[in-house]
Design a protein around this motif. Structure first.
Motif, PDB file in Angstrom:
ATOM      1  N   ALA A 285      35.592  40.194 -14.243  1.00  0.00           N
ATOM      2  CA  ALA A 285      35.648  38.738 -14.036  1.00  0.00           C
ATOM      3  C   ALA A 285      34.546  38.298 -13.081  1.00  0.00           C
ATOM      4  CB  ALA A 285      37.005  38.365 -13.467  1.00  0.00           C
ATOM      5  N   LYS A 286      34.041  37.113 -13.308  1.00  0.00           N
ATOM      6  CA  LYS A 286      33.011  36.555 -12.437  1.00  0.00           C
ATOM      7  C   LYS A 286      33.646  35.551 -11.497  1.00  0.00           C
ATOM      8  CE  LYS A 286      29.055  38.310 -13.361  1.00  0.00           C
ATOM      9  NZ  LYS A 286      28.251  38.870 -12.279  1.00  0.00           N
ATOM     10  N   LEU A 287      33.432  35.771 -10.191  1.00  0.00           N
ATOM     11  CA  LEU A 287      33.825  34.735  -9.246  1.00  0.00           C
ATOM     12  C   LEU A 287      32.855  33.580  -9.429  1.00  0.00           C
ATOM     13  CD1 LEU A 287      35.620  36.872  -8.060  1.00  0.00           C
ATOM     14  CD2 LEU A 287      34.882  36.176  -5.770  1.00  0.00           C
ATOM     15  N   VAL A 288      33.339  32.370  -9.310  1.00  0.00           N
ATOM     16  CA  VAL A 288      32.438  31.229  -9.478  1.00  0.00           C
ATOM     17  C   VAL A 288      32.730  30.185  -8.405  1.00  0.00           C
ATOM     18  CG1 VAL A 288      33.953  30.254 -11.275  1.00  0.00           C
ATOM     19  CG2 VAL A 288      31.611  29.468 -11.108  1.00  0.00           C
ATOM     20  N   VAL A 289      31.645  29.640  -7.861  1.00  0.00           N
ATOM     21  CA  VAL A 289      31.785  28.533  -6.902  1.00  0.00           C
ATOM     22  C   VAL A 289      30.985  27.343  -7.453  1.00  0.00           C
ATOM     23  CG1 VAL A 289      31.551  27.759  -4.516  1.00  0.00           C
ATOM     24  CG2 VAL A 289      32.037  30.163  -4.984  1.00  0.00           C
ATOM     25  N   GLY A 290      29.688  27.369  -7.262  1.00  0.00           N
ATOM     26  CA  GLY A 290      28.877  26.220  -7.714  1.00  0.00           C
ATOM     27  C   GLY A 290      28.425  26.331  -9.153  1.00  0.00           C
ATOM     28  N   ASN A 291      28.505  27.539  -9.712  1.00  0.00           N
ATOM     29  CA  ASN A 291      28.056  27.794 -11.083  1.00  0.00           C
ATOM     30  C   ASN A 291      26.553  27.545 -11.250  1.00  0.00           C
ATOM     31  OD1 ASN A 291      28.938  28.621 -13.723  1.00  0.00           O
ATOM     32  ND2 ASN A 291      28.459  26.564 -14.435  1.00  0.00           N
ATOM     33  N   THR A 292      25.812  27.512 -10.162  1.00  0.00           N
ATOM     34  CA  THR A 292      24.383  27.201 -10.296  1.00  0.00           C
ATOM     35  C   THR A 292      23.578  28.423 -10.712  1.00  0.00           C
ATOM     36  OG1 THR A 292      23.914  27.582  -7.952  1.00  0.00           O
ATOM     37  CG2 THR A 292      24.516  25.342  -8.584  1.00  0.00           C
ATOM     38  N   GLU A 293      24.151  29.605 -10.535  1.00  0.00           N
ATOM     39  CA  GLU A 293      23.540  30.815 -11.089  1.00  0.00           C
ATOM     40  C   GLU A 293      24.209  31.116 -12.418  1.00  0.00           C
ATOM     41  OE1 GLU A 293      21.063  32.636 -10.194  1.00  0.00           O
ATOM     42  OE2 GLU A 293      20.766  32.317  -8.058  1.00  0.00           O
ATOM     43  N   LEU A 294      25.540  31.134 -12.401  1.00  0.00           N
ATOM     44  CA  LEU A 294      26.259  31.497 -13.618  1.00  0.00           C
ATOM     45  C   LEU A 294      25.968  30.513 -14.750  1.00  0.00           C
ATOM     46  CD1 LEU A 294      29.697  32.581 -12.140  1.00  0.00           C
ATOM     47  CD2 LEU A 294      28.056  34.023 -13.344  1.00  0.00           C
ATOM     48  N   GLY A 295      25.835  29.249 -14.409  1.00  0.00           N
ATOM     49  CA  GLY A 295      25.551  28.229 -15.421  1.00  0.00           C
ATOM     50  C   GLY A 295      24.244  28.520 -16.134  1.00  0.00           C
ATOM     51  N   ILE A 296      23.246  28.968 -15.373  1.00  0.00           N
ATOM     52  CA  ILE A 296      21.950  29.296 -15.981  1.00  0.00           C
ATOM     53  C   ILE A 296      22.109  30.535 -16.852  1.00  0.00           C
ATOM     54  CG2 ILE A 296      19.536  29.944 -15.478  1.00  0.00           C
ATOM     55  CD1 ILE A 296      20.229  27.091 -14.552  1.00  0.00           C
ATOM     56  N   GLU A 297      22.871  31.503 -16.343  1.00  0.00           N
ATOM     57  CA  GLU A 297      23.048  32.741 -17.119  1.00  0.00           C
ATOM     58  C   GLU A 297      23.782  32.480 -18.433  1.00  0.00           C
ATOM     59  OE1 GLU A 297      24.907  35.812 -14.768  1.00  0.00           O
ATOM     60  OE2 GLU A 297      23.430  35.615 -13.179  1.00  0.00           O
ATOM     61  N   THR A 298      24.843  31.677 -18.376  1.00  0.00           N
ATOM     62  CA  THR A 298      25.633  31.491 -19.594  1.00  0.00           C
ATOM     63  C   THR A 298      24.957  30.522 -20.558  1.00  0.00           C
ATOM     64  OG1 THR A 298      26.908  29.815 -18.428  1.00  0.00           O
ATOM     65  CG2 THR A 298      27.880  31.992 -18.545  1.00  0.00           C
ATOM     66  N   ARG A 299      24.305  29.477 -20.016  1.00  0.00           N
ATOM     67  CA  ARG A 299      23.774  28.429 -20.896  1.00  0.00           C
ATOM     68  C   ARG A 299      22.358  28.752 -21.372  1.00  0.00           C
ATOM     69  NH1 ARG A 299      26.509  23.790 -21.976  1.00  0.00           N
ATOM     70  NH2 ARG A 299      28.612  24.520 -21.636  1.00  0.00           N
ATOM     71  N   LEU A 300      21.506  29.176 -20.453  1.00  0.00           N
ATOM     72  CA  LEU A 300      20.113  29.407 -20.868  1.00  0.00           C
ATOM     73  C   LEU A 300      19.897  30.834 -21.337  1.00  0.00           C
ATOM     74  CD1 LEU A 300      17.944  27.371 -18.338  1.00  0.00           C
ATOM     75  CD2 LEU A 300      18.919  26.685 -20.499  1.00  0.00           C
ATOM     76  N   LYS A 301      20.508  31.775 -20.588  1.00  0.00           N
ATOM     77  CA  LYS A 301      20.269  33.170 -20.976  1.00  0.00           C
ATOM     78  C   LYS A 301      21.301  33.665 -21.985  1.00  0.00           C
ATOM     79  CE  LYS A 301      18.191  34.071 -16.460  1.00  0.00           C
ATOM     80  NZ  LYS A 301      18.383  34.712 -15.156  1.00  0.00           N
ATOM     81  N   LYS A 302      22.265  32.798 -22.303  1.00  0.00           N
ATOM     82  CA  LYS A 302      23.293  33.091 -23.325  1.00  0.00           C
ATOM     83  C   LYS A 302      24.103  34.354 -23.024  1.00  0.00           C
ATOM     84  CE  LYS A 302      21.421  29.826 -25.937  1.00  0.00           C
ATOM     85  NZ  LYS A 302      21.613  28.560 -25.312  1.00  0.00           N
TER      86      LYS A 302
END
Ligand SMILES: Cc1cc2nc3c(=O)[nH]c(=O)nc-3n(C[C@H](O)[C@H](O)[C@H](O)COP(=O)(O)OP(=O)(O)OC[C@H]3O[C@@H](n4cnc5c(N)ncnc54)[C@H](O)[C@@H]3O)c2cc1C
Ligand code: FES
Ligand code: FES
Length: 1304
Positions: A285-302
């Motif tokens: 599981a990924k801990l998430v706070v601002g999603n400013t890294e995860l958002g890039i990973e999931t949306r741009l890097k798929k």
């Protein structure tokens, strides 16, 4: 309502709720994949825009508010809705631009101010700016300073305005002394006997008693409360402002367990033990706070992550405590919170203890924009372990320790220096999470300093950053280093500690010898390989040394005055250690108003400005999707040059929501398109010639499904050799057919051989491309009518007629059955002149074949990769001149990089050749030009259309001549100026040449002689910072250089209520065309501007329109509209001459009853132009505009950091139809040009960037491609229009027609 799934042993969930603009909604389950932006736009709140989807442009800014149970205050923050997972705002209040104010019920002062001060051009960025400013005002206890206002806008990009009018519009709020607003905050306002301070507004309020838990009362439940912003802009805001929903004041947060598309699970536990339990159950599981890294990973890097644990509500992760040894900072603490906390700590603790705190504060200042800092967490930054993290080098340098907890609750601490193991790898087990950071106080004579150098100062990731610490102790009358740490980011896969340097430093005296030796050792410590990702290797290496040198100077300066300390810093070196301070921008505009009739000449506000500031203005992607509508996603080539061996679409066909997939064979009509020659396949058939070439299109019920289907298409390629640079194209003679051009005058060879030429120089100029970066990505929406036999579309384009033509062609339909409409577009700059049309052609295929509406809006990265840019150029010159610097001969070869299709590249080459003399008289000229075929997406029109490239080449050799003859470049320019009657190298004679006059005016206005001597003085006294000044002239030819395009049509309809509807062939893209054209119609009929309306551009109203381009549209369409108005006026004349009417309405009605036609088609052709390429002579331009600009720039020679201290621009526009709009265009163009030459850099996979896959664009979003931001505006920015002008430019017939009224 969706059901909430609860993990059995975790606290029970209640409804997931969200307030949007004061209205409560229950969030259904199943939406964990959605961002807040997607949710809002799907709900019809389309004022919030999607500009990039990666947190880099601010177009999606909204304000979120929540009640902080600890401080008992409402927190209001601007955030990027495009990165915020929908469920992350559960229990909060979101205010979008629609909730701030609107046309029906009144604009908020922030909106009114931006509109009336010309701060909105295309309007696409506007809602984002409004929300950033609004959030700042709502969250400020006292009126913000101008500096805070500028800082709060750093995360918002605007490509049109040049920011100055936006700053001017918002600056007024810094002056507010509205007592109600400012003193009402909890901390400032002293509550009187039992008076209650409303936590939602921070003002005295009757909504509840002054106690800890606030009960909602009727007063607050009404939802709206008047707020006065008097003194803000001279008017008072009497409308209603949405307050924080009182229900949320008492609502207790609950844990959440929700799901989303693709099996995603979203957990929001409230207790640490539940986080740990979830982590042990879902180790990945990924801990998430601002999603400013995860958002890039999931949306741009798929990257797919199945389980998210949101830890924003876990108290242990949000602590901020101060102890004897230092501070403890929870991993979930947001950066803006940390910044505030550290500022408070600095005030309270002895100065020497807080050296690390100061360094962190300084670093956070340059960390992203406000919207990101409001959500991004300390732990998220640490655990991402990015090699360019701005904070990790500082944690390491300042002896911080990280507290880690495992799923059993066991805690261990690790020195930050030992935590980072490799590229994005940290010392955390799968069952562990980061709990907090322990930051020790610094000791006396212990210094910590931050460093960062990026392309752009604000909101940019570092090229190299650093954190350095040294602890110096006195021993035997010497200051000896007893501890040190030097850490760099951006030089290795992890933040790199320079261990050898540290070892060397310890025990050494802090003196020059230490400096010299350390710089040598650092070279061994920091080794960057030649092919290191990111490139710029030499620069990055030099930055590491510069940073250390600065650190040495800075520490020495701190130590200055200490007993036995002898390394005092000379005054001339001090500027190297001064931190950058930016004064507020001072803009001035200087023009005279020459009014013609009721409206022409008046500085009217953009007609759509008030719709744009409220978010009500609609753009293509805002069009609601009708039932049965489909979304499209493109199937794109991944290779720069390859044969297509096979395409397997079976995966796509079984994808969820799939509706169709189409390739070359499916096209019903022509398979080729192109604006001049048809050399582009709509869908590649056998060979692809660039990365990003369209191979097919998939359509599905939702955008995610369409993208998923497109991703499932498997293509096999056979690589073919690719041409990836102009140099390769020249070497391999890779040119587009029949594109060689030559212009000449005099005899160049003879002149070079003669003894007139005292000197001859040769050189090469390489000019890079530029991304348009219109804020609104390319978008089209196509549907069929009447059983599928008519096709209609709304497109974001500068050329609706091209869309009509391409679509008709590709579908095999007559043009009369295809209609393209454009309401407005969110910026174009040439990028939507031709490159938008093939997108419409692509979308029309599924729409037509399936007989269903299809929307295709490009993601920012796709848009940048495949829609072409400003052409890069290579020029080789040979110039002969006298010892005085008088130019006698120019021999020039020009190559432009067209990419894989011809598009407009030949016309762009033509214009660069016309403008290769800039403003200089050259008796002998020979220019050869060629259009290179390369394996890149087709490059295209961009503001200036090749002209700026041509001029830049000439300014390069002017500069070189100045060096050769030891004069200033300005002197060389002056002695070579064109004059009235000059005959240019293509035969056109200059008339009405105002060059000398405006040059002299500029020289006076910027006080050139004085400023130059001040700059010389500054440079003499500053070793490491240098200033430079320059004045550059321009001349720009107005007209399409292709003769037939210089025609324009318009339709004017007068209605019986006296209002006038104008339609013309031009497109409103922010440049104010509709406003200017409406001003012409208003003056023509002598009616107020408010009586004229322009609704849209449509190919079924005005046919065969040329693209809105070439700086010619207000001239051409203005004249066409005037022609139509004159026809109607002529028909009205018999009635008007009776003089029986007292108003225009009466006249119109009288005409109507006399059966007079009140509608007319107007037409205009630009006279006296034409060019013959066979002879190379002619008259390509109707007239020239002249301009000159001055700039003063300061550069840090150690780091390359620079800023523009002053800019002064003067232009000759003749009589301006709307000087305010023209000034706005000049400012925007200046900043865009500054971006091109000083900031923006496209990085493609080629021989110079081996770390990028061949032919791919690395800089495909605002994260990597930096356009100027608000921080890049010159400190002093003056724009003037040449006054008392005797010559007519612009819409010449108008000025001959109307009565002129001098107003200034
Ligand atoms: C537009 C933009 C600009 C940016 N500018 C900068 C910049 O200037 N400088 C810079 O350094 N960075 C920058 N970043 C990167 C990013 O904003 C920061 O790294 C930020 O601090 C990440 O925090 P977050 O809460 O958003 O992380 P998230 O995306 O929520 O999480 C990031 C990672 O950390 C993990 N994580 C989070 N908390 C914990 C924890 N307690 N324990 C274990 N793992 C955890 C997550 O699982 C995830 O893998 C920028 C990003 C964007 C989008
Ligand atoms: S769309 Fe969100 S920041 Fe660009
Ligand atoms: S007005 Fe800002 S991007 Fe167009």
């Amino acid at each position: 309502m969706g059901s909430l799934k609860t993990e059995e042993d975790i606290e029970e969930s209640k409804d997931a709720i969200l307030y949007v603009n004061g209205i409560r909604t229950v969030l259904p389950d199943g939406l964990a994949h959605l961002t807040l932006l997607e949710y809002l736009r799907d709900a019809g709140l389309t004022g919030t825009k999607l500009g990039c989807g990666e947190g880099g442009c601010g177009a999606c800014t909204v304000m979120v508010s929540y009640f902080d149970q600890n401080s008992k205050k409402c927190v209001h923050q601007a955030i990027n809705a495009c990165l915020a997972p929908l469920y992350s705002v559960e229990g909060m209040h979101v205010i979008t631009v629609e909730g701030v104010g609107n046309r029906k019920f009144g604009l908020h002062p922030v909106q009114e101010s931006l509109a009336s001060r010309h701060g909105s051009q295309c309007g696409f960025c506007t809602p984002g700016f409004i929300m950033s400013m609004y959030a700042l005002l709502r969250s400020s206890k006292t009126p913000p300073t101008e500096e805070q206002i500028e800082e709060s806008l750093a995360g918002n990009l605007c490509r049109c305005t040049g920011y100055r009018p936006i700053l001017d519009a918002f600056r007024v709020f810094a002056k507010s002394n509205d007592l109600l607003y400012t003193s009402g905050s909890v901390s400032v306002h002293e509550p009187k006997n039992g008076e209650f301070i409303c936590p939602s507004t921070g003002k005295p309020c009757s909504c509840g008693p002054n106690k800890e838990t606030v009960e909602p009362s009727d007063a607050c439940q009404n939802g709206y409360k008047p707020v006065s912003y008097n003194d803000v802009d001279g008017s008072s805001y009497t409308n209603k402002e949405i307050i924080f929903p009182p229900q949320l004041l008492t609502r207790k947060s609950s844990s959440l367990s929700l799901t989303g598309f693709g099996g995603i699970k979203w957990h929001r536990p409230l207790l640490l033990k539940h986080v740990l339990e979830l982590k042990s159950r879902h180790p990945d599981a990924k801990l998430v706070v601002g999603n400013t890294e995860l958002g890039i990973e999931t949306r741009l890097k798929k990257i797919h992550y199945p389980v998210f644990i949101s830890v924003t509500h876990v108290p242990e992760l949000n602590i901020l405590t101060v102890g004897n040894d230092g501070m403890e900072i929870g991993a979930g603490v947001r950066l803006s919170e940390l910044q505030k906390f550290l500022k408070k700590v600095i005030e309270e603790r002895p100065a020497y203890e807080t050296s690390s705190c100061k360094a962190i504060i300084e670093q956070i200042k340059w960390f992203a924009g406000t919207q990101i800092r409001n959500v991004a967490s300390v732990g998220g930054n640490i655990c991402t372990a990015s090699p360019i993290s701005d904070l990790n080098p500082l944690w390491m340098a300042s002896r911080a320790k990280f507290k880690v907890v495992d799923s059993k609750g066991s805690i261990r601490t690790i020195l930050a220096e030992n935590f980072f193991l490799g590229y994005r790898k940290v010392d955390l087990g799968n069952n562990e999470i980061l709990l907090s950071v322990l930051l020790p106080w610094t000791r006396e004579f212990e210094y910590v300093k931050e460093f960062k150098q990026a392309h752009r100062r604000d909101d940019d990731i570092a090229l190299v950053n650093g954190g350095m610490r040294v602890f110096i102790e006195k021993s035997n009358k010497k200051w000896i280093v007893s501890d040190a740490c030097v850490v760099y980011g951006g030089v290795a896969p992890v933040s790199l500690s320079a261990v050898k340097t540290k070892d060397y430093l310890i025990g050494k005296a802090w003196d020059k010898e230490l400096l010299q030796n350390s710089l040598e050792i650092l070279k061994q410590d920091v080794v960057i390989s030649e092919d290191a990702p990111g490139g710029m290797v030499e620069f990055r290496k030099s930055l590491t040394l510069s940073f250390f040198f600065k650190f040495f100077l800075w520490v020495s300066h701190q130590m200055n005055g200490q007993e036995f300390f002898n390394e005092s810093v000379p005054a001339s070196h001090l500027s190297a250690v001064e931190s950058f301070h930016r004064p507020s921008v001072m803009g001035s505009q200087d023009y005279e108003i020459t009014k013609q009739g009721t409206a022409v000449g008046s500085p009217e506000v953009h007609m759509s400005a008030r719709l744009q500031v409220t978010g009500e203005a609609e753009y293509t992607d805002d069009t609601p999707m009708p039932p049965g509508g489909l979304h499209a996603a493109l199937i794109l080539s991944k290779k720069p040059h390859a044969r297509l061996l096979s395409i397997d679409d079976s995966g796509a066909r079984s994808s969820p929501g799939f509706a169709g997939i189409f390739f070359n064979k499916d096209i019903p009509g022509s398979k080729f398109t192109g604006p001049i020659i048809e050399d582009e396949e709509v869908f590649a058939s056998e060979i692809v010639t660039c990365v990003g070439q369209v191979i097919g299109v998939a359509v599905a019920d939702t955008l995610e499904n369409a993208k998923l289907a497109a991703r499932k298409v498997v293509i096999e390629y056979e690589d073919l050799p690719a041409i990836l640079s102009i140099e390769d194209a020249v070497e391999f003679k890779s040119f587009h057919p029949n594109t060689h051009r030559c212009l000449s005058k005099g005899d160049v060879d003879l002149c070079f051989q003669s003894d007139q030429c005292h000197k001859i120089i040769e050189g090469e100029v390489h000019i890079g491309g530029q991304e348009h970066f219109y804020l609104e990505p390319q978008s089209t929406f196509v549907w069929t009518m009447d059983g599928g036999h008519e096709v209609h579309m709304i497109s974001s384009t500068q050329a609706p007629q091209k869309h009509q033509k391409y679509v008709a062609h590709v579908l095999g339909l007559p043009m009369s059955k295809v209609v393209c409409k454009v309401k407005r577009i969110g910026g174009g700059f040439g990028g939507k002149e031709t490159r938008s049309a093939f997108i419409a052609a692509v979308a029309s295929v599924p729409a037509y074949l399936l007989n269903r509406p299809v929307k295709l809006t490009l993601d920012r990265d796709i848009d940048m990769q495949l829609t072409g840019q400003r052409h890069s150029f290579l020029a080789k010159y040979k110039v002969g001149f006298t010892n005085e610097g008088k130019v006698l001969a120019l021999d020039l070869e020009i190559y432009n990089n067209a990419g894989n299709s011809l598009d407009l590249s030949l016309a762009i080459l033509d214009r660069s050749m016309y403008h290769s003399d800039n403003v200089y008289e050259i008796p002998n000229v020979r220019i050869n030009g060629s259009v290179c075929f390369t394996n890149y997406p087709s490059n295209t029109a961009f503001r200036g259309f090749g002209g700026p490239q041509g001029m830049l080449v000439s300014e390069n050799w002017i500069q070189r001549i100045a060096v050769e003859v030891k004069k200033s470049p300005e002197e060389i320019r002056e002695i070579n100026f064109n004059s009235e009657g000059s005959i240019l190298h293509y035969g056109q004679q200059l008339q009405d040449c105002t060059l000398h006059r405006l040059w002299d005016e500029l020289k006076k206005s910027c006080n050139f002689v004085k400023v130059r001597s001040e700059v010389d003085d500054f440079n003499l006294h500053n070793r490491w910072k240098k200033r430079g000044v320059a004045m550059i002239p321009t001349k720009f030819g107005i007209s399409f250089t292709t003769k037939f395009m210089n025609q324009a049509g318009a339709l004017v309809q007068v209605y019986t209520d006296g209002t006038v509807l104008v339609t013309h062939g031009g497109v409103e893209m922010g440049q104010g065309l509709h406003t200017k054209v409406a001003q012409i119609a208003a003056s023509a009929f002598e009616i107020p501007l408010s009586s004229v309306f322009i609704s849209e551009t449509s190919t079924d109203k005005v046919p065969n329109a040329s693209p809105t381009a070439a700086s010619a549209s207000s001239d051409m369409y203005g004249a066409a509209v005037l022609d139509a108005c004159k026809q109607i006026k002529a028909r009205m004349e018999p009635i008007a001459s009776l003089k029986k009417h007292t108003s225009f309405v009466e006249l119109v009605n009288a005409c109507y009853f006399e059966r007079i036609d009140l509608s007319a088609h107007g037409f205009h052709v630009v006279p006296d132009i034409g060019f013959d390429w066979k002879t190379g002579k002619g008259h390509p331009f109707r007239y020239f505009t002249y301009g000159a600009a001055f700039a003063e720039v300061e550069i840090d020679t150690l780091t390359g950091d620079f800023h523009t201290r002053a800019a002064d621009v003067i232009l000759d526009l003749g009589f301006s139809i709307n000087p305010a709009i023209d000034v706005g265009q000049i400012e925007g163009a200046f900043i865009q040009g500054m971006g091109w030459v000083a900031l923006e850099e496209l990085k493609w996979g080629d021989a110079a960037h081996k770390w990028i896959p061949p032919g791919c664009l690395f800089t495909s979003g605002p994260g990597n491609y930096k356009i100027p931001s608000v921080n890049d505006v010159p400190f002093k920015f003056k724009v003037s229009l040449l006054k008392l002008n005797l010559f007519l430019r612009s819409v010449q017939p108008i000025y001959n027609d109307f009565d002129r009224k001098e107003e200034t």
